[in-house]
Design a protein around this motif. Structure first.
Motif: not given
Length: 283
Positions: A39-40, A43, A46-47, A81, A85-89, A92
């Motif tokens: 994760f970046t 991200e 957000g997680l 963020i 970015t949250f949706k990419r997290m 993943k």
């Protein structure tokens, strides 16, 4: 995804896979031990925020993305963020098996906020034949397999042998890894890279439990934990030995912490409360 009627959080209790907040926290630590570096930084923020919003019902959150982003924005004083970015997290986390996401809908049929359900870390999941990892292969030390390996080696082309010989053995292990730990691990996993990864998990666990300065205690626990891992590997299939090792370490550091609390007079109920809140303080 399946559509679920939105409503109060209490109706989502059945989606929780955890008996307690403590259990949820432990599983999240193991997930992060394996996937944290995929994760970046954004991200991960957000997680971790989503994990906090999944504390009331362990492992379940129905928070709106806007609510989550606002909380992050406030915590980091305006440096939050983006929604993307949250949706990419989330995507993943779904791909890694950390999350399952369900869509919810209002009574009128319009879409409401998603239901985020964290999954258990499957420590003892039997590996598929085509996914057996290097760690599980190297633990089998029977004479029959050694002979078979020797036979296969004789038929390997010279150029392939040269490629295999480029793997660095335990003599190349970093000096940051205690020799006592290296000497134990090399008997089962002789590659320097793998030895260093097991020690990295030890360092992470020690840091999370505030024992990184107690070098002797950390070394003692790491050796004890690795011996437990080997014992478990010999009796059952473990898909991710390093993650399982990390779980053993966390349990041992936690037990040591509670022993110290008991020695200074903390009662059982106080220790239980501290245990339940321990993981979130690490975030």
């Amino acid at each position: 995804m399946m559509n679920i009627k939105s409503g109060s959080m209490d109706q989502f209790q059945s989606f929780s896979q955890f008996e307690s907040l403590k259990e949820f926290n432990n599983h999240m630590e193991m997930w992060l031990a394996v996937h944290k570096y995929e994760f970046t930084k954004g991200e991960l923020v957000g997680l971790k925020r989503l994990v906090r919003f999944a504390a009331k019902i362990p492992g379940v959150s129905n928070a709106k993305i806007g609510t989550l982003l606002k909380a992050i924005h406030e915590e980091y004083e305006g440096n939050g963020i983006s929604r993307s970015t949250f949706k990419r997290m989330v995507q993943k986390a779904i791909a890694f098996g950390i999350l399952t996401v369900h869509e919810t809908e209002r009574k009128n049929g319009s879409q409401s906020s998603n239901l985020y359900v964290f999954n258990r870390f499957l420590q003892n999941e039997p590996p598929e034949e085509d996914k057996l990892n290097h760690h599980n292969k190297t633990i089998n030390l029977s004479k029959t397999n050694i002979k078979e390996n020797n036979k296969r080696t004789e038929t390997i082309p010279a150029e392939q042998k040269d490629s295999q010989s480029s793997v660095l053995d335990h003599t190349f292990t970093s000096d940051t890894v205690p020799s006592a730990f290296t000497n134990l691990v090399k008997c089962f996993f002789p590659e320097a890279k793998i030895i260093e990864e097991y020690w990295r998990m030890t360092s992470i666990a020690a840091y999370h439990h505030n024992y990184e300065q107690d070098k002797e205690e950390v070394l003692s626990i790491s050796i004890h934990a690795f011996k437990q891992l080997i014992s478990k590997l010999k009796s059952s299939s473990i898909r991710k030995p390093i993650a399982y090792f990390y779980g053993i370490l966390n349990k041992m550091f936690e037990e040591l912490y509670f022993e110290e609390l008991f020695d200074i007079g903390f009662c059982t109920s106080e220790m239980a409360d501290l245990c339940d809140n321990n993981f979130l303080t690490h975030f």
